[in-house]
Enzyme design. Sequence first.
Site, PDB file in Angstrom:
ATOM      1  N   GLU A 224       6.191  29.622  42.974  1.00  0.00           N
ATOM      2  CA  GLU A 224       5.961  28.889  41.717  1.00  0.00           C
ATOM      3  C   GLU A 224       4.471  28.808  41.397  1.00  0.00           C
ATOM      4  O   GLU A 224       4.048  28.960  40.246  1.00  0.00           O
ATOM      5  CB  GLU A 224       6.505  27.465  41.804  1.00  0.00           C
TER       6      GLU A 224
ATOM      7  N   ALA B 181      25.242  53.481  66.485  1.00  0.00           N
ATOM      8  CA  ALA B 181      25.622  54.805  66.013  1.00  0.00           C
ATOM      9  C   ALA B 181      27.070  55.013  66.418  1.00  0.00           C
ATOM     10  O   ALA B 181      27.476  54.617  67.502  1.00  0.00           O
ATOM     11  CB  ALA B 181      24.740  55.861  66.660  1.00  0.00           C
TER      12      ALA B 181
ATOM     13  N   TRP C 175      19.568  58.607  70.841  1.00  0.00           N
ATOM     14  CA  TRP C 175      19.952  58.548  69.434  1.00  0.00           C
ATOM     15  C   TRP C 175      20.674  59.799  68.977  1.00  0.00           C
ATOM     16  O   TRP C 175      20.207  60.908  69.191  1.00  0.00           O
ATOM     17  CB  TRP C 175      18.706  58.359  68.570  1.00  0.00           C
TER      18      TRP C 175
ATOM     19  N   THR D  25      21.756  49.522  78.548  1.00  0.00           N
ATOM     20  CA  THR D  25      20.934  50.323  77.633  1.00  0.00           C
ATOM     21  C   THR D  25      19.498  50.419  78.147  1.00  0.00           C
ATOM     22  O   THR D  25      18.880  51.485  78.124  1.00  0.00           O
ATOM     23  CB  THR D  25      20.965  49.686  76.225  1.00  0.00           C
TER      24      THR D  25
ATOM     25  N   GLY E 299      23.802  47.969  74.294  1.00  0.00           N
ATOM     26  CA  GLY E 299      24.880  48.906  74.062  1.00  0.00           C
ATOM     27  C   GLY E 299      26.226  48.256  73.802  1.00  0.00           C
ATOM     28  O   GLY E 299      26.298  47.074  73.439  1.00  0.00           O
ATOM     29  N   PRO E 300      27.277  49.036  74.032  1.00  0.00           N
ATOM     30  CA  PRO E 300      28.627  48.603  73.680  1.00  0.00           C
ATOM     31  C   PRO E 300      29.048  47.273  74.314  1.00  0.00           C
ATOM     32  O   PRO E 300      29.705  46.464  73.668  1.00  0.00           O
ATOM     33  CB  PRO E 300      29.508  49.740  74.200  1.00  0.00           C
TER      34      PRO E 300
ATOM     35  N   LEU F  16      27.259  44.508  72.405  1.00  0.00           N
ATOM     36  CA  LEU F  16      27.790  44.443  71.042  1.00  0.00           C
ATOM     37  C   LEU F  16      29.176  43.786  71.044  1.00  0.00           C
ATOM     38  O   LEU F  16      29.456  42.896  70.233  1.00  0.00           O
ATOM     39  CB  LEU F  16      27.887  45.843  70.434  1.00  0.00           C
TER      40      LEU F  16
HETATM   41  C1  AOF Z   1       9.202  26.691  47.284  1.00  0.00           C
HETATM   42  N1  AOF Z   1       8.658  27.884  46.947  1.00  0.00           N
HETATM   43  O1  AOF Z   1       7.940  29.910  47.465  1.00  0.00           O
HETATM   44  C2  AOF Z   1       8.848  28.612  49.192  1.00  0.00           C
HETATM   45  C3  AOF Z   1       9.451  27.373  49.526  1.00  0.00           C
HETATM   46  O2  AOF Z   1       4.691  25.240  54.932  1.00  0.00           O
HETATM   47  P1  AOF Z   1       4.920  25.555  53.475  1.00  0.00           P
HETATM   48  O3  AOF Z   1       4.102  24.690  52.571  1.00  0.00           O
HETATM   49  O4  AOF Z   1       4.791  27.014  53.151  1.00  0.00           O
HETATM   50  O5  AOF Z   1       6.434  25.117  53.148  1.00  0.00           O
HETATM   51  C4  AOF Z   1       7.508  25.835  53.689  1.00  0.00           C
HETATM   52  C5  AOF Z   1       8.794  25.233  53.200  1.00  0.00           C
HETATM   53  O6  AOF Z   1       8.811  25.247  51.765  1.00  0.00           O
HETATM   54  C6  AOF Z   1      10.038  26.000  53.624  1.00  0.00           C
HETATM   55  O7  AOF Z   1      10.578  25.500  54.828  1.00  0.00           O
HETATM   56  C7  AOF Z   1      10.979  25.753  52.460  1.00  0.00           C
HETATM   57  O8  AOF Z   1      11.579  24.471  52.533  1.00  0.00           O
HETATM   58  C8  AOF Z   1      10.025  25.752  51.287  1.00  0.00           C
HETATM   59  N2  AOF Z   1       9.831  27.117  50.788  1.00  0.00           N
HETATM   60  N3  AOF Z   1       9.625  26.461  48.553  1.00  0.00           N
HETATM   61  O9  AOF Z   1       9.288  25.793  46.445  1.00  0.00           O
HETATM   62  C9  AOF Z   1       8.462  28.850  47.837  1.00  0.00           C
HETATM   63  N4  AOF Z   1       8.630  29.562  50.138  1.00  0.00           N
HETATM   64 ZN    ZN Z   2       6.917  25.012  47.226  1.00  0.00          ZN
END
Ligand code: AOF
Ligand code: ZN
Length: 382
Positions: free
Chosen positions: A59, A161, A176, A202, A300-301, A304
Amino acid sequence: MAFSAFDSAAMLRAVELARCGEGLVEPNPMVGAVVATAGATPCIVGEGWHERFGGPHAEVIALAAAGDRARGGTIYVTLEPCCHHGKTPPCTDALIAAGIARAVAAAADPHPLVAGQGLARLAAAGVRVDVGLAEEEALRLTAPYRRLVTRGRPWVIAKWAAGPGGGLGSPPGRRWLSSEASRALVHQLRGRVDAILVGSGTALVDDPLLTPRPPGPRSPLRVVLDSRGRLGIDSQLVRTAAGAPLLVATGPAADPAWVSRIRAAGAEVWIGPDAPDGRLPELLAELGRRNCTNVLLEGGPTLLRAAFAAGAVDEAWVFVTDCAPAISDPSVAIHDLPGLSIDTVDIVGGDILLRGRLGTSAAAPPGGVTPGACRGSRSASG
Ligand code: AOF
Ligand code: ZN
């Protein structure tokens, strides 16, 4: 609440932007935001995404791009704006200070310090708040974050795989089997997860390094589940422990002399519960305590199968090769996995890559960032 076509387009753009933070923001969520003017012919005046852990939130970046044009406008954000002081100040305050008139959030933030309070704070300040637009996409985007916040364990991606029958992984001793392009994709995946987990079979037979090559945005912790303490001091994993962290997870019956030797070589030894069945869930809880958001299970299997039996797998990547069915263990096949729903089918090199989610898990849709999505998107477009 009826959303307009512009609302939907703006929110889907925010989802696309959010994905640009993949591998860079964890354990924070990926978040994207778009600021638009109000009125009959709205236009986008700012875009942003949470770019790295500890950095500004989506934001704040979008508001900075919009400048004065944010006043009286709408913000579209893929996650409820935060209202707490973390590493950065509350986004709710930034929105109110910028004069945003309407906030559209795709989904609430499950973080206990937010959880609806961010939206309530905006509404109390007179901002019109609409929630739930593109919610499914937003929930997929933040599924690993939500898993960690609400269950204290990472999102688990199982990769194997398979022959045309889809059996669970090749038997030990076969390196692989899939194409160069498939191997490159796996290295990319390794480079964005927090930990890579393999079983001791593995580790013994393949003697892998388990590093992303070339390096990606994250340096994953390499983890071997080695209940019987079989990993050799001369294995590639142990020999490289000084440069790339290695965690050897074992049980209480492991030979103390072996534990000491592994520790002296620079690896960490984690001793889990006595009951073998509980060891994998406990190990995942331990990785959760270490803030691992995504864990890659490379086989491995035996491991998993144990992971599927424990209901611990959230997402599957299956490379189906055209090699003979004999390469794969026929005892468990894709169609035996309860609740596996395939989201995407891609041709990668000479292989077919199936990606999907297990059970009710809401995975980020596989495929990563849309090429070019992050380029030149900061400045206002209208
Ligand atoms: C938002 N916008 O882009 C994100 C949010 O330690 P801070 O300040 O970076 O806060 C991390 C927390 O903020 C995270 O655990 C989650 O609750 C929120 N993330 N919130 O409004 C953002 N990345
Ligand atoms: Zn925020």
